[in-house]
Design an enzyme around this catalytic site. Structure first.
Site, PDB file in Angstrom:
ATOM      1  NE  ARG A 150      48.592  45.400  42.054  1.00 27.70           N
ATOM      2  CZ  ARG A 150      48.514  46.452  42.873  1.00 27.70           C
ATOM      3  NH1 ARG A 150      48.863  46.345  44.146  1.00 27.70           N
ATOM      4  NH2 ARG A 150      48.054  47.601  42.436  1.00 27.70           N
ATOM      5  CB  SER A 157      47.928  47.456  36.042  1.00 27.21           C
ATOM      6  OG  SER A 157      47.402  48.671  36.515  1.00 27.21           O
ATOM      7  CD  GLU A 184      48.568  44.132  38.585  1.00 26.39           C
ATOM      8  OE1 GLU A 184      49.352  45.099  38.543  1.00 26.39           O
ATOM      9  OE2 GLU A 184      47.374  44.249  38.899  1.00 26.39           O
TER      10      GLU A 184
HETATM   11  C1  LIG Z   1      39.271  47.485  34.841  1.00 25.31           C
HETATM   12  C2  LIG Z   1      40.123  46.731  35.840  1.00 25.31           C
HETATM   13  C3  LIG Z   1      40.695  47.400  36.906  1.00 25.31           C
HETATM   14  C4  LIG Z   1      41.477  46.701  37.848  1.00 25.31           C
HETATM   15  N1  LIG Z   1      42.041  47.386  38.881  1.00 25.31           N
HETATM   16  C5  LIG Z   1      42.812  46.736  39.790  1.00 25.31           C
HETATM   17  C6  LIG Z   1      43.405  47.448  40.880  1.00 25.31           C
HETATM   18  O1  LIG Z   1      43.205  48.647  41.053  1.00 25.31           O
HETATM   19  N2  LIG Z   1      44.190  46.752  41.739  1.00 25.31           N
HETATM   20  C7  LIG Z   1      44.409  45.416  41.598  1.00 25.31           C
HETATM   21  O2  LIG Z   1      45.155  44.854  42.415  1.00 25.31           O
HETATM   22  N3  LIG Z   1      43.844  44.714  40.587  1.00 25.31           N
HETATM   23  C8  LIG Z   1      43.058  45.341  39.684  1.00 25.31           C
HETATM   24  N4  LIG Z   1      42.495  44.650  38.645  1.00 25.31           N
HETATM   25  C9  LIG Z   1      42.758  43.211  38.499  1.00 25.31           C
HETATM   26  C10 LIG Z   1      41.630  42.306  39.052  1.00 25.31           C
HETATM   27  O3  LIG Z   1      40.399  42.950  39.070  1.00 25.31           O
HETATM   28  C11 LIG Z   1      41.927  41.818  40.467  1.00 25.31           C
HETATM   29  O4  LIG Z   1      43.140  41.099  40.494  1.00 25.31           O
HETATM   30  C12 LIG Z   1      40.802  40.934  41.003  1.00 25.31           C
HETATM   31  O5  LIG Z   1      41.039  40.596  42.359  1.00 25.31           O
HETATM   32  C13 LIG Z   1      40.635  39.632  40.207  1.00 25.31           C
HETATM   33  O6  LIG Z   1      39.424  39.047  40.637  1.00 25.31           O
HETATM   34  P1  LIG Z   1      38.656  37.978  39.775  1.00 25.31           P
HETATM   35  O7  LIG Z   1      37.602  37.406  40.645  1.00 25.31           O
HETATM   36  O8  LIG Z   1      38.205  38.574  38.503  1.00 25.31           O
HETATM   37  O9  LIG Z   1      39.798  36.900  39.530  1.00 25.31           O
HETATM   38  P2  LIG Z   1      40.085  36.020  38.228  1.00 25.31           P
HETATM   39  O10 LIG Z   1      40.561  36.897  37.134  1.00 25.31           O
HETATM   40  O11 LIG Z   1      38.942  35.129  37.933  1.00 25.31           O
HETATM   41  O12 LIG Z   1      41.313  35.152  38.754  1.00 25.31           O
HETATM   42  C14 LIG Z   1      42.572  35.755  38.983  1.00 25.31           C
HETATM   43  C15 LIG Z   1      43.500  34.695  39.573  1.00 25.31           C
HETATM   44  O13 LIG Z   1      43.022  34.305  40.864  1.00 25.31           O
HETATM   45  C16 LIG Z   1      42.722  32.909  40.890  1.00 25.31           C
HETATM   46  N5  LIG Z   1      41.510  32.747  41.703  1.00 25.31           N
HETATM   47  C17 LIG Z   1      40.341  33.413  41.585  1.00 25.31           C
HETATM   48  N6  LIG Z   1      39.496  33.034  42.575  1.00 25.31           N
HETATM   49  C18 LIG Z   1      40.154  32.100  43.310  1.00 25.31           C
HETATM   50  C19 LIG Z   1      39.820  31.322  44.457  1.00 25.31           C
HETATM   51  N7  LIG Z   1      38.630  31.420  45.062  1.00 25.31           N
HETATM   52  N8  LIG Z   1      40.752  30.447  44.928  1.00 25.31           N
HETATM   53  C20 LIG Z   1      41.952  30.317  44.339  1.00 25.31           C
HETATM   54  N9  LIG Z   1      42.322  31.025  43.246  1.00 25.31           N
HETATM   55  C21 LIG Z   1      41.439  31.915  42.748  1.00 25.31           C
HETATM   56  C22 LIG Z   1      42.517  32.510  39.430  1.00 25.31           C
HETATM   57  O14 LIG Z   1      42.776  31.132  39.245  1.00 25.31           O
HETATM   58  C23 LIG Z   1      43.549  33.409  38.755  1.00 25.31           C
HETATM   59  O15 LIG Z   1      44.826  32.868  38.898  1.00 25.31           O
HETATM   60  C24 LIG Z   1      41.703  45.320  37.687  1.00 25.31           C
HETATM   61  C25 LIG Z   1      41.120  44.640  36.598  1.00 25.31           C
HETATM   62  C26 LIG Z   1      40.334  45.346  35.689  1.00 25.31           C
HETATM   63  C27 LIG Z   1      39.703  44.611  34.544  1.00 25.31           C
END
Ligand SMILES: Cc1cc2nc3c(=O)[nH]c(=O)nc-3n(C[C@H](O)[C@H](O)[C@H](O)COP(=O)(O)OP(=O)(O)OC[C@H]3O[C@@H](n4cnc5c(N)ncnc54)[C@H](O)[C@@H]3O)c2cc1C
Length: 338
Positions: free
Chosen positions: A158, A235, A329
């Site tokens: 992570r 998480s 996380e």
């Molecule tokens: C129901 C649920 C289940 C999940 N299950 C998992 C799992 O099994 N495993 C896991 O690892 N995670 C999980 N997650 C967490 C999350 O989905 C992941 O971390 C996902 O990759 C975040 O993507 P996002 O586009 O929504 O990022 P955001 O929430 O929009 O951003 C997250 C972070 O990344 C940065 N960011 C986003 N895009 C960029 C970019 N292009 N360049 C630079 N920085 C950027 C943002 O500034 C922020 O700091 C889960 C979340 C939910 C709600």
């Protein structure tokens, strides 16, 4: 732009300024202009790993909406490059349909491709960093575009260089090195069990995807509007990695796994063993998911402060009972658990 409308926790106040970037040049230019003006920048993907304060964000929120997928076959490998704004799960499904596999255990994770390297997303025995060939980035500090190797990304549990230096990198595109057809190795006990296999066995990639999606739904880990157990950021805490000495002092039933840097514990187990049950809450608005002890959820009308208060209560219970401090996380923006 109200950030609560753009996060899976459905909390977060207004952005002082917002931009939607639909191509790479636009994304880089908006970030560069804000950097030159000394304006804070938040790059937003799908908002599924963010807890943003009720006061909002006092700068520019740039939505990384760049789309595009490109495939190149070299030998036994398929190199697939996806722009940062491609929705992750549709991308995983598309790769499988096109006969390129490796990502199937990561099915159902919300968000966009560009965020997957940030915390090296992982699930069911696979971490995305192990399938990444390069990450194309805009380096805000040096003002240049670069292609980073997995080593340069410093992927760990992570974590990555992107998570360690949140204000330096914009992920523009990610190239994955996938396998052409074949079977997937199962590296997770729960996944093996639902497939009726043993860890180390192989299965059809499409079957792995179906089983992972089924498992995730049963835990509220696939976004569904109608299911408030999924109004979360997944998480909320990472599984803590502690020294062998600390691990030795924990109850015999506490699951522990050998990991880089120490012994990895199950945060969900610690939370429940500290007396925090599923559904626990300080009020009706914010509660631990009814399906998973590690997910903090908005039951409707919660504020960021409600989620922070709940997170503090959960963390306090685990620290009080076991002396282990859980780390978020989720990325906290404008708020803190301390
Ligand atoms: C129901 C649920 C289940 C999940 N299950 C998992 C799992 O099994 N495993 C896991 O690892 N995670 C999980 N997650 C967490 C999350 O989905 C992941 O971390 C996902 O990759 C975040 O993507 P996002 O586009 O929504 O990022 P955001 O929430 O929009 O951003 C997250 C972070 O990344 C940065 N960011 C986003 N895009 C960029 C970019 N292009 N360049 C630079 N920085 C950027 C943002 O500034 C922020 O700091 C889960 C979340 C939910 C709600």
């Amino acid at each position: 732009m109200l950030l609560a409308d753009h996060t899976s926790l459905r909390v977060g106040g207004p952005a002082a300024a917002a931009a939607q970037a639909t191509d790479e040049a636009m994304l880089v230019a908006s970030v560069q202009q804000a950097d030159e003006a000394g304006t804070p920048v938040l790059v937003l993907g799908g908002g599924s790993n963010l807890l943003i304060a009720d006061s909002g964000f006092p700068g520019l929120v740039v939505q990384a909406g760049v789309r595009g997928i490109h495939r190149q076959d070299i030998g036994d490998l398929v190199f697939v490059t996806a722009a940062c704004g491609e929705p992750w799960d549709a991308f995983v499904a598309g790769c499988l349909d096109a006969g390129a596999h490796g990502l199937e255990a990561l099915s159902g994770i919300p968000g966009l491709v560009g965020a997957t390297p940030i915390q090296n997303v992982g699930a069911y025995g696979v971490e995305v960093g192990s399938l990444i060939a390069t990450v194309r980035v805009w380096d805000r500090r040096e003002g240049v575009q670069r292609d980073l190797s997995p080593q340069e990304c410093a992927f760990a549990y992570r974590s990555s260089i992107f998570k360690q230096q949140p204000d330096r990198w914009v992920v523009l595109a990610v190239t994955f090195a996938l396998a052409r057809a074949g079977r997937s190795r199962i590296d997770h006990d729960q996944l093996a069990e639902v497939l009726g296999l043993a860890v180390g066995d192989t299965a059809l990639p499409s079957g792995v995807r179906e089983s992972v999606l089924r498992l995730r739904r049963s835990k509220g880990m696939v976004l569904e509007d109608a299911d408030r157990d999924t109004w979360s950021a997944g998480s909320f805490f990472t599984n803590p990695i502690v020294s062998e000495q600390v691990a030795a002092g924990l109850p015999a039933g506490c699951p522990r796994y050998l990991a880089q840097g120490g012994v990895k514990l199950s945060a969900a187990w610690l939370i429940q063993a500290a007396g925090i049950e599923r559904g626990f809450g300080l009020n009706e608005r914010a509660q631990v998911s009814g399906k998973h002890a590690l997910a903090l959820t908005n039951r409707g009308g919660a504020t960021a402060e409600d989620i922070v208060a709940l997170a503090r209560a959960v963390r306090g219970a685990v620290r009080g009972r076991f002396g282990v401090t859980l780390q978020p996380e989720v990325r906290l923006v404008g708020c803190s658990l301390d």
